[in-house]
Design a protein around this motif. Structure first.
Motif, PDB file in Angstrom:
ATOM      1  N   GLN A 159     -15.324  43.655  -3.490  1.00 16.09           N
ATOM      2  CA  GLN A 159     -15.811  44.921  -4.032  1.00 16.09           C
ATOM      3  C   GLN A 159     -15.131  45.267  -5.363  1.00 16.09           C
ATOM      4  OE1 GLN A 159     -15.051  47.621  -0.846  1.00 16.09           O
ATOM      5  NE2 GLN A 159     -16.578  46.723   0.506  1.00 16.09           N
ATOM      6  N   ILE A 160     -13.929  44.799  -5.537  1.00 17.36           N
ATOM      7  CA  ILE A 160     -13.213  45.097  -6.787  1.00 17.36           C
ATOM      8  C   ILE A 160     -12.899  43.797  -7.524  1.00 17.36           C
ATOM      9  CG2 ILE A 160     -12.248  47.278  -5.966  1.00 17.36           C
ATOM     10  CD1 ILE A 160      -9.684  45.825  -5.245  1.00 17.36           C
ATOM     11  N   ASP A 161     -13.718  42.780  -7.298  1.00 15.89           N
ATOM     12  CA  ASP A 161     -13.507  41.473  -7.919  1.00 15.89           C
ATOM     13  C   ASP A 161     -13.538  41.637  -9.446  1.00 15.89           C
ATOM     14  OD1 ASP A 161     -13.409  38.911  -8.775  1.00 15.89           O
ATOM     15  OD2 ASP A 161     -15.146  38.220  -7.662  1.00 15.89           O
ATOM     16  N   PRO A 162     -12.417  41.404 -10.130  1.00 12.10           N
ATOM     17  CA  PRO A 162     -12.388  41.589 -11.589  1.00 12.10           C
ATOM     18  C   PRO A 162     -13.317  40.631 -12.319  1.00 12.10           C
ATOM     19  CG  PRO A 162     -10.367  40.540 -10.805  1.00 12.10           C
ATOM     20  CD  PRO A 162     -11.113  40.989  -9.592  1.00 12.10           C
ATOM     21  N   HIS A 163     -13.527  39.439 -11.752  1.00 10.65           N
ATOM     22  CA  HIS A 163     -14.423  38.481 -12.396  1.00 10.65           C
ATOM     23  C   HIS A 163     -15.862  39.014 -12.395  1.00 10.65           C
ATOM     24  CE1 HIS A 163     -15.688  34.585 -13.884  1.00 10.65           C
ATOM     25  NE2 HIS A 163     -16.575  34.495 -12.899  1.00 10.65           N
ATOM     26  N   PHE A 164     -16.277  39.573 -11.234  1.00 11.22           N
ATOM     27  CA  PHE A 164     -17.610  40.164 -11.124  1.00 11.22           C
ATOM     28  C   PHE A 164     -17.764  41.324 -12.110  1.00 11.22           C
ATOM     29  CE2 PHE A 164     -20.291  43.450  -9.095  1.00 11.22           C
ATOM     30  CZ  PHE A 164     -21.500  42.759  -9.035  1.00 11.22           C
ATOM     31  N   LEU A 165     -16.751  42.185 -12.162  1.00  9.29           N
ATOM     32  CA  LEU A 165     -16.802  43.336 -13.059  1.00  9.29           C
ATOM     33  C   LEU A 165     -16.784  42.892 -14.525  1.00  9.29           C
ATOM     34  CD1 LEU A 165     -16.811  46.402 -13.344  1.00  9.29           C
ATOM     35  CD2 LEU A 165     -14.310  46.352 -13.215  1.00  9.29           C
ATOM     36  N   PHE A 166     -15.978  41.890 -14.824  1.00 11.88           N
ATOM     37  CA  PHE A 166     -15.871  41.391 -16.193  1.00 11.88           C
ATOM     38  C   PHE A 166     -17.217  40.858 -16.686  1.00 11.88           C
ATOM     39  CE2 PHE A 166     -15.082  37.794 -19.096  1.00 11.88           C
ATOM     40  CZ  PHE A 166     -14.404  38.452 -20.115  1.00 11.88           C
ATOM     41  N   ASN A 167     -17.894  40.071 -15.858  1.00 12.36           N
ATOM     42  CA  ASN A 167     -19.196  39.512 -16.241  1.00 12.36           C
ATOM     43  C   ASN A 167     -20.220  40.609 -16.492  1.00 12.36           C
ATOM     44  OD1 ASN A 167     -18.381  36.821 -16.126  1.00 12.36           O
ATOM     45  ND2 ASN A 167     -18.861  36.655 -13.939  1.00 12.36           N
ATOM     46  N   ASN A 168     -20.193  41.632 -15.623  1.00  9.40           N
ATOM     47  CA  ASN A 168     -21.164  42.708 -15.788  1.00  9.40           C
ATOM     48  C   ASN A 168     -20.863  43.570 -17.013  1.00  9.40           C
ATOM     49  OD1 ASN A 168     -23.178  42.833 -13.439  1.00  9.40           O
ATOM     50  ND2 ASN A 168     -21.246  42.500 -12.372  1.00  9.40           N
ATOM     51  N   LEU A 169     -19.604  43.755 -17.310  1.00 10.81           N
ATOM     52  CA  LEU A 169     -19.244  44.520 -18.515  1.00 10.81           C
ATOM     53  C   LEU A 169     -19.641  43.761 -19.785  1.00 10.81           C
ATOM     54  CD1 LEU A 169     -15.756  46.017 -17.565  1.00 10.81           C
ATOM     55  CD2 LEU A 169     -17.968  47.196 -17.698  1.00 10.81           C
ATOM     56  N   ASN A 170     -19.498  42.451 -19.774  1.00 18.92           N
ATOM     57  CA  ASN A 170     -19.939  41.650 -20.913  1.00 18.92           C
ATOM     58  C   ASN A 170     -21.437  41.761 -21.120  1.00 18.92           C
ATOM     59  OD1 ASN A 170     -17.502  40.671 -21.809  1.00 18.92           O
ATOM     60  ND2 ASN A 170     -17.604  38.774 -20.636  1.00 18.92           N
ATOM     61  N   TYR A 186     -29.071  49.321 -16.386  1.00 21.08           N
ATOM     62  CA  TYR A 186     -28.048  48.397 -15.883  1.00 21.08           C
ATOM     63  C   TYR A 186     -26.853  49.177 -15.319  1.00 21.08           C
ATOM     64  CZ  TYR A 186     -25.477  43.977 -15.677  1.00 21.08           C
ATOM     65  OH  TYR A 186     -24.804  42.865 -15.239  1.00 21.08           O
ATOM     66  N   ILE A 187     -26.432  50.207 -16.036  1.00 20.81           N
ATOM     67  CA  ILE A 187     -25.323  51.040 -15.572  1.00 20.81           C
ATOM     68  C   ILE A 187     -25.690  51.722 -14.253  1.00 20.81           C
ATOM     69  CG2 ILE A 187     -23.971  53.119 -16.074  1.00 20.81           C
ATOM     70  CD1 ILE A 187     -24.118  52.358 -19.023  1.00 20.81           C
ATOM     71  N   ASN A 188     -26.909  52.221 -14.179  1.00 17.64           N
ATOM     72  CA  ASN A 188     -27.366  52.895 -12.962  1.00 17.64           C
ATOM     73  C   ASN A 188     -27.361  51.941 -11.771  1.00 17.64           C
ATOM     74  OD1 ASN A 188     -28.693  55.076 -11.426  1.00 17.64           O
ATOM     75  ND2 ASN A 188     -30.470  53.714 -11.485  1.00 17.64           N
ATOM     76  N   ARG A 189     -27.893  50.722 -11.965  1.00 21.14           N
ATOM     77  CA  ARG A 189     -27.933  49.740 -10.875  1.00 21.14           C
ATOM     78  C   ARG A 189     -26.521  49.318 -10.465  1.00 21.14           C
ATOM     79  NH1 ARG A 189     -33.156  47.428  -9.380  1.00 21.14           N
ATOM     80  NH2 ARG A 189     -34.675  48.392 -10.765  1.00 21.14           N
ATOM     81  N   LEU A 190     -25.657  49.130 -11.442  1.00 20.19           N
ATOM     82  CA  LEU A 190     -24.290  48.716 -11.153  1.00 20.19           C
ATOM     83  C   LEU A 190     -23.546  49.797 -10.363  1.00 20.19           C
ATOM     84  CD1 LEU A 190     -22.177  46.494 -11.588  1.00 20.19           C
ATOM     85  CD2 LEU A 190     -21.523  47.640 -13.724  1.00 20.19           C
ATOM     86  N   SER A 191     -23.778  51.064 -10.737  1.00 18.95           N
ATOM     87  CA  SER A 191     -23.126  52.167 -10.014  1.00 18.95           C
ATOM     88  C   SER A 191     -23.659  52.258  -8.582  1.00 18.95           C
ATOM     89  CB  SER A 191     -23.357  53.485 -10.746  1.00 18.95           C
ATOM     90  OG  SER A 191     -24.725  53.840 -10.751  1.00 18.95           O
TER      91      SER A 191
END
Length: 335
Positions: A159-170, A186-191
């Motif tokens: 749930q807090i995987d930094p790799h997952f978050l990093f890819n989505n932020l890129n 994209y922000i809405n779906r990610l939230s």
């Protein structure tokens, strides 16, 4: 407790009945019984005992003890079944012994003798099987409980995987410059995804409809990030009402598709999620992309373990040269 017989149970029964048949044969020989009694009575006792064991393990115990705890009904049903089988066995023994019908006991004594014979036939082997099943169940429960704790930790980490978050932020960073409207989506779906993961982190199972909503949001992120490399389709053949699956199961299946298949730039990886009456199936085409052995199948193994705790059904995995198919049971809590 799982009361179905497996290979080891049948081996144990074969050893028990083999020893019992030898001992009964010696007893028959000392009693100078007729040959027909050896031929009919000994096999009949074994068959009657097996029939009783199967009735108890597959019908009476699951239906009146494990699932409903109807102890009074269990007692009376057991009494009727034992008396019926025992009386039939004793009747055959009376005939094969060549005894006169004038020696046939009265009805109540006959029922009493039949019940005694049946309990004598089934008592020891059924007791041994139930003890074996109990300790196997305890061992399996401890194993699954340990695995469940590990799964919870892995789920929390994912749930807090930094790799997952990093890819989505890129991905989000590039969208802001090229397509602001899609960036907002994209922000809405990610939230929505992170909110779902946080809300369901303590839930063993979740409504299939909510898992499908999560899957649609997750697919949106994948398709936005990889564009035309992956093509997903959701096929709902039945209503999703009163249907459940382990929480995060679809996430595991979708991650499995992306993690182990890298498109060649010519043909996309095609995947379909099909929902039928009793199963949810994910089928995807395969690429030639090779993964490390230590990462292959870990998510699916964890999903198998969770089903051992939640249901007596198993997931199905079919791996061919061109397709990979995973089918998981849909859990009906209302049944």
């Amino acid at each position: 407790m799982n009361t179905k017989l497996d290979k080891s149970d049948w081996i144990l029964l074969a050893l028990l009945y083999g020893a019992t048949t030898i001992l009964n044969g010696i007893d028959y020989y000392r009693s100078e019984n007729k040959l027909i009694e050896y031929i009919i009575d000994l096999p009949l006792d074994t068959v009657s005992s097996i029939i009783l064991i199967l009735i108890f393990l597959y019908f009476i115990i699951p239906r009146y003890l494990i699932n409903t705890k109807k102890y009074t009904t269990f007692f009376f049903v057991s009494l009727v079944v034992l008396t019926t089988i025992g009386c039939l066995d004793r009747l055959v023994g009376f005939v094969t012994a060549g005894r006169s019908w004038s020696d046939f006991p009265n009805f109540l004594l006959f029922l009493q003798a039949g019940l005694y014979d049946a309990t004598d036939m089934i008592g020891f082997p059924l007791g041994i099987l139930l003890i074996k099943k109990f300790y196997e169940g305890q061992t399996q429960f401890l194993k699954v409980e340990k695995q469940q704790k590990e799964n919870e930790l892995k789920l929390l980490r994912s749930q807090i995987d930094p790799h997952f978050l990093f890819n989505n932020l890129n991905t989000l960073d590039s969208l802001i410059d090229t397509d602001s409207e899609k960036a907002k989506e994209y922000i809405n779906r990610l939230s929505l995804i992170y909110r779902y993961l946080i809300q369901t982190k303590d839930s063993e199972v979740m409504e299939l409809s909510k898992e499908i909503q999560f899957a649609e949001n997750y697919i949106f992120l994948i398709k936005t990030r990889f564009e035309y490399d992956y093509d997903f389709e959701v096929i709902k053949n039945v209503s999703l009402k009163d249907s459940f699956i382990p929480t995060g199961a679809i996430q595991t299946l979708l991650e499995n598709v992306v993690k182990h298949n890298k498109p060649d730039g010519q043909q996309p990886i095609r995947a379909s999620i099909t929902i039928d009456e009793n199963r949810l199936t994910v089928v995807n085409t395969k690429s030639n992309f090779k993964v490390k052995n230590d990462s292959l199948g870990t998510g699916l193994d964890n999903l198998k373990t969770r089903y051992q705790l939640l249901s007596d059904q198993e997931i199905s995995i079919i791996n061919t040269d061109h397709n990979f198919k995973v089918s998981i049971p849909i859990i009906k809590l209302s049944e």
